[in-house]
Scaffold this active site. Sequence first.
Site, PDB file in Angstrom:
ATOM      1  N   PHE A   1       0.842  -1.203   0.000  1.00  0.00           N
ATOM      2  CA  PHE A   1       0.000   0.000   0.000  1.00  0.00           C
ATOM      3  C   PHE A   1       0.876   1.252   0.000  1.00  0.00           C
ATOM      4  O   PHE A   1       0.519   2.261   0.605  1.00  0.00           O
ATOM      5  CB  PHE A   1      -0.930  -0.011   1.221  1.00  0.00           C
TER       6      PHE A   1
ATOM      7  N   LYS B   1      -6.460  -4.999  -2.172  1.00  0.00           N
ATOM      8  CA  LYS B   1      -5.599  -4.018  -2.839  1.00  0.00           C
ATOM      9  C   LYS B   1      -6.367  -3.206  -3.889  1.00  0.00           C
ATOM     10  O   LYS B   1      -6.363  -1.977  -3.889  1.00  0.00           O
ATOM     11  CB  LYS B   1      -4.414  -4.738  -3.480  1.00  0.00           C
TER      12      LYS B   1
ATOM     13  N   PHE C   1      -7.397  12.702   1.178  1.00  0.00           N
ATOM     14  CA  PHE C   1      -7.866  12.395  -0.183  1.00  0.00           C
ATOM     15  C   PHE C   1      -9.130  13.143  -0.551  1.00  0.00           C
ATOM     16  O   PHE C   1      -9.947  12.682  -1.345  1.00  0.00           O
ATOM     17  CB  PHE C   1      -8.018  10.881  -0.394  1.00  0.00           C
TER      18      PHE C   1
ATOM     19  N   GLY D   1      -3.452  10.996 -11.091  1.00  0.00           N
ATOM     20  CA  GLY D   1      -2.689  10.283 -12.118  1.00  0.00           C
ATOM     21  C   GLY D   1      -1.782   9.274 -11.447  1.00  0.00           C
ATOM     22  O   GLY D   1      -2.098   8.756 -10.383  1.00  0.00           O
TER      23      GLY D   1
ATOM     24  N   CYS E   1      -0.579   3.984 -10.486  1.00  0.00           N
ATOM     25  CA  CYS E   1      -1.472   3.054  -9.779  1.00  0.00           C
ATOM     26  C   CYS E   1      -2.961   3.278 -10.040  1.00  0.00           C
ATOM     27  O   CYS E   1      -3.637   2.388 -10.560  1.00  0.00           O
ATOM     28  CB  CYS E   1      -1.214   3.118  -8.287  1.00  0.00           C
TER      29      CYS E   1
HETATM   30  C1  UDX Z   1      -1.449   5.156  -4.514  1.00  0.00           C
HETATM   31  C2  UDX Z   1      -2.013   4.683  -3.161  1.00  0.00           C
HETATM   32  O1  UDX Z   1      -2.162   5.810  -2.299  1.00  0.00           O
HETATM   33  C3  UDX Z   1      -1.089   3.635  -2.544  1.00  0.00           C
HETATM   34  O2  UDX Z   1      -1.668   3.149  -1.349  1.00  0.00           O
HETATM   35  C4  UDX Z   1      -0.926   2.481  -3.543  1.00  0.00           C
HETATM   36  O3  UDX Z   1      -0.078   1.496  -3.044  1.00  0.00           O
HETATM   37  C5  UDX Z   1      -0.389   3.015  -4.867  1.00  0.00           C
HETATM   38  O4  UDX Z   1      -1.273   4.027  -5.362  1.00  0.00           O
HETATM   39  P1  UDX Z   1       0.450   6.825  -5.346  1.00  0.00           P
HETATM   40  O5  UDX Z   1       0.079   6.434  -6.745  1.00  0.00           O
HETATM   41  O6  UDX Z   1       1.894   6.892  -4.964  1.00  0.00           O
HETATM   42  O7  UDX Z   1      -0.220   5.825  -4.276  1.00  0.00           O
HETATM   43  O8  UDX Z   1      -0.152   8.285  -5.121  1.00  0.00           O
HETATM   44  P2  UDX Z   1      -1.223   8.972  -4.171  1.00  0.00           P
HETATM   45  O9  UDX Z   1      -0.521   9.770  -3.144  1.00  0.00           O
HETATM   46  O10 UDX Z   1      -2.249   8.052  -3.727  1.00  0.00           O
HETATM   47  O11 UDX Z   1      -1.853  10.020  -5.220  1.00  0.00           O
HETATM   48  C6  UDX Z   1      -2.446   9.577  -6.442  1.00  0.00           C
HETATM   49  C7  UDX Z   1      -2.933  10.745  -7.274  1.00  0.00           C
HETATM   50  O12 UDX Z   1      -4.062  11.351  -6.665  1.00  0.00           O
HETATM   51  C8  UDX Z   1      -1.907  11.865  -7.485  1.00  0.00           C
HETATM   52  O13 UDX Z   1      -1.971  12.312  -8.824  1.00  0.00           O
HETATM   53  C9  UDX Z   1      -2.381  12.944  -6.534  1.00  0.00           C
HETATM   54  O14 UDX Z   1      -1.984  14.230  -6.924  1.00  0.00           O
HETATM   55  C10 UDX Z   1      -3.896  12.768  -6.598  1.00  0.00           C
HETATM   56  N1  UDX Z   1      -4.621  13.248  -5.402  1.00  0.00           N
HETATM   57  C11 UDX Z   1      -4.402  12.673  -4.191  1.00  0.00           C
HETATM   58  C12 UDX Z   1      -5.570  14.245  -5.545  1.00  0.00           C
HETATM   59  O15 UDX Z   1      -5.800  14.769  -6.639  1.00  0.00           O
HETATM   60  N2  UDX Z   1      -6.265  14.655  -4.425  1.00  0.00           N
HETATM   61  C13 UDX Z   1      -6.064  14.100  -3.194  1.00  0.00           C
HETATM   62  O16 UDX Z   1      -6.750  14.522  -2.242  1.00  0.00           O
HETATM   63  C14 UDX Z   1      -5.094  13.083  -3.068  1.00  0.00           C
END
Ligand code: UDX
Length: 429
Positions: A152, A204, A249, A257, A260
């Site tokens: 995660f 997951k 979030f 983007g 993942c």
């Molecule tokens: C994610 C999951 O959080 C993680 O648990 C999993 O294992 C892999 O996928 P990650 O892809 O590293 O992790 O990024 P994350 O921090 O979750 O952000 C994903 C996207 O969402 C980013 O583009 C971020 O800018 C966007 N985001 C996040 C938002 O637009 N708003 C939010 O409030 C949070």
Amino acid sequence: MKVTIIGTGYVGLVTGTCFAEVGHQVICVDCAADKIKLLQAGGIPIYEPGLEELVKKNTAAGRLRFTTSTKEGVEKSDVVFIAVPTPPLPDGSVDLSFIEGVAREIAASLTRYKIVVDKSTVPVKTGEKVAETIKRYSKSRVEFDVVSNPEFLREGFAVEDFLHPDRVVIGSRSQRPVQAMKELYAPFHAPIIVTDINSAELIKHAANCFLSLKISYINALSVICEAAGANIQEVANGIGMDARIGRQFLDASLGFGGSCFPKDLSAFIKISEQLGYDFALLKDVQQINAQQMDRFVKKINETLWVLKDKKIGVLGLAFKQNTDDVRMSPAIDLCQRLKKEGAHLRVHDPKAMEKAKAVLKDVTFVADMNEVADGCDALIIATEWPEFKKLDIEKARKVMTHPIMFDGRNLFDVAEMEQMGFIYKSIGR
Ligand code: UDX
């Protein structure tokens, strides 16, 4: 414990390094000889805060080794992790050929009981297939167990997330490997959930899809806020204080983007379809995400009218803060769209410039964030890097042809920006 990690990519390297950090003996295996060479020489192939120091420390302590030989890794360990890529296929489903290939390699090297753990993100029922494959291809009748142990990790916080997990999920068909898996994770003092393999695999995809659903929900609300004259941040704070919802979030943006969420959403929609369910809710999540970018570009078009030959500054190229990763980055997508309309771009990212250079051509890369605005008709915030909050706004205002800012991450205060003389357009405010 003696642990081998097959696949020394982002997940594998963090996993191996953090297991070594808590005292296990770790071998990291990768078929890419140049990567293994680099790691053996003390180099590191990715940027991830804190990782380089831990790799060096644990290599020096003799707890972390790198090799290209799967056979050596399997023979010398009790627990073998699979952490190879599971990339998307053109139809959105998951390419499991790397997983299958590794399962066969493990089978060929089995000489005594092993626990084979899948850490890669895989469709539900993959564990069953891995067990079948190992059984079919192993020459001897050696016993083994297959366990699902999803990761995660957030990029940019991966070491921190691994060392301090919210929970550890262990999916197993039998009791035999569970005690060893618990011991492996004991140093992390995290809650451990033991499930069957299928449930662990589902956890997951279900988690990532729920998180992306949360973002699309707040992004959809941001549209309503703009139309109604409300402020999305206040709405997010107000609903986020309900412990059942939570504030994390809920940051409206120009869309999510990364490597993942988009991939896992497509995969889970496909998996659901194969299991006989049309997951329309998740299709909406995808659609809202795409519309969020369209709406942002529309705002730019409406304000600047003609983009051809306009000079636009873009702050942020990575898909989010704290990473140099530009895969499926909304910022890169935005740059491509603006370029297509004939805009000239001056771009900056604190960490992702090198990686961006491979995918973004004919733009000016600017080393200092405070020089991006020079001569620009507009400035865009595309990634939520905290350092952008320290941008010299006064200087930007002076050097721009007209002070216009499009903030895709709501980093600044609306009233303050307007007071400084900016035409300031953000998300849902
Ligand atoms: C994610 C999951 O959080 C993680 O648990 C999993 O294992 C892999 O996928 P990650 O892809 O590293 O992790 O990024 P994350 O921090 O979750 O952000 C994903 C996207 O969402 C980013 O583009 C971020 O800018 C966007 N985001 C996040 C938002 O637009 N708003 C939010 O409030 C949070």
